[in-house]
Design an enzyme around this catalytic site. Structure first.
Site, PDB file in Angstrom:
ATOM      1  CB  CYS A  55     -19.785  11.178  90.884  1.00  0.00           C
ATOM      2  SG  CYS A  55     -18.179  11.989  90.693  1.00  0.00           S
ATOM      3  CB  ALA A 193     -13.156   1.016  74.329  1.00  0.00           C
TER       4      ALA A 193
END
Length: 426
Positions: A55, A193
């Site tokens: 990444c 979350a």
């Protein structure tokens, strides 16, 4: 043979470009297969290739007879469908010793977004496996990547470059682990979350946490994270009940104000019979009112407290860099010595071929003069001739290898060719 490296990373290219350039494993295999298929933009001078894709970086390593990057630039452009002129401002290039050292730095975590992060070593290892799997990695790059992997392992076992937490989430998980007798039995509640919450759950799972509950404003989002990490899910409506059952609470919501106040925790603690509660607030703005930390049997850590610990952890990692660099210097020296010895290899091969030709000719002549010898006697004479040649060449070939790094290596090689009557190759 030259070693070439071309690439870009988090310091030279925005995430949008890195995303467009990123290779899946299947795409790596497909791209590397072009090498053996005689891809138009890669001349016959390009002998080996390895691709590292993460990444934060995309890098291509190649072994080539020519010291030129144009073919690699065109290859990367075509493989990912991005014009060369869009790539060029973001690319860095390394040749030979610089390429070697760059790969060692990468494998050791010195070139990572987070200093010393461990994942890159596995990614370098996987890059080598993929290249070998399609026949794109030959003896030169294979030896280089093995040296880099070995250096990366040494850096992590012989220094503390990777031992201290290097993110707020991992630091929070470490605090959880140290605060309970057995993290496998601890009930941990994660509020929120988002990315920080997910990183915290990942770090907790790696440390052995098994009983996790994700609490979020919407149950759907909570379920997404909970399902990924085999945790329970709940909503903010039941937050106080979840906290009452918890040993540890990690809060990382996007709320614009505190969602946990002193009154709530006082009620919660009245139900716990003095059972301690740790609260870790990694949200900005803070989720937990600072007054909560004054409640008996409650320990509160906020983002400022964690950042202070994180700065210490990163400083400790940074202090290990000179030790890591000493290891890399040693491993680089070993590889460059091997690389230099390759220049002497053609001479050594010629010497051995010449000696073998002479041995075979003289052996055949001798055996023709001794027709009454049985098979065992013939085998013993042949073994004797092989042993003599080996012993006679042992010191000269070892000496040639030893002189490979010397300033006068070319002159030494010419003298050796003259003494043995070998062709100069001109």
């Amino acid at each position: 043979m030259h070693i070439l490296s071309i690439g870009l990373n988090h310091t030279t290219a925005p995430v949008e470009l890195r995303e467009r350039l990123a290779f899946s494993e299947e795409q790596v295999r497909a791209a590397l297969s072009r090498l053996s298929c005689g891809y138009a933009n890669l001349t016959s001078d390009m002998k080996e290739m390895v691709i590292i894709s993460t990444c934060n970086r995309i890098e291509v390593y190649a072994a080539s007879n020519q010291n030129s990057f144009s073919g690699l630039e065109a290859f990367l452009s075509d493989a990912r469908g991005i014009p060369v002129d869009k790539l060029h401002p973001h690319l860095y290039t390394y040749t030979d010793a610089d390429a070697v050292r760059h790969l060692l730095d990468v494998a050791a975590g010195l070139d990572s977004l987070v200093l010393g992060e461990p994942q890159i070593l596995g990614q370098v290892t996987r890059a080598l496996e993929l290249a070998r799997g399609v026949g794109a990695c030959g003896p030169l790059l294979s030896r280089l990547f093995q040296a880099a992997i070995h250096a990366g392992k040494r850096a992590r076992t012989e220094t503390a470059i990777s031992r201290n937490p290097a993110s707020v989430s991992s630091l929070a998980a470490g605090l959880c682990e140290r605060s309970v007798h057995d993290i496998k039995k601890a009930h941990i509640v994660v509020l929120g979350a988002g990315e920080m919450a997910e990183l915290a759950v990942e770090a907790l799972r790696k440390r052995g946490a098994q009983k996790l509950t994700v609490v979020n404003r919407t149950l759907e989002r909570a379920h997404m994270l909970a399902e990924r990490w085999n945790a329970e899910a709940d909503t903010f409506e039941n937050m106080d009940k979840a906290i009452a059952l918890a040993d540890i609470v990690i809060s990382s919501t996007g709320a614009p104000h505190a969602i946990i106040g002193k009154d709530m925790i006082e009620i919660v603690m009245s139900q716990r019979q003095k059972r301690p509660l740790m609260l870790i607030d990694i949200a900005v703005p803070r989720d937990i009112d600072s007054e909560v930390g004054t409640i008996p049997n409650v320990r509160l850590h906020d983002i400022d407290n964690l950042n202070a610990h994180l700065e210490n952890s990163l400083a400790e990692r940074a202090s290990e860099v000179p030790l890591v660099e000493a290891i890399l210097d040693e491993e680089e020296g070993k590889f460059m010595e091997f690389l230099s010895s390759l220049d002497m290899l053609p001479i050594i091969i010629d010497m051995r071929q010449q000696a073998e030709s002479i041995r075979q000719a003289e052996l055949n002549k001798t055996l023709r003069r001794l027709p009454d010898l049985n098979q065992a006697e013939r085998a013993r004479i042949e073994a004797l001739s092989q042993a003599l040649v080996k012993k006679l060449l042992d010191k000269p070939t070892n000496r040639l290898r030893a002189q490979a790094n010397a300033p006068d290596a070319p002159e030494y090689a010419n003298v050796a060719r003259t003494l043995f009557g070998l062709s100069t190759g001109d």
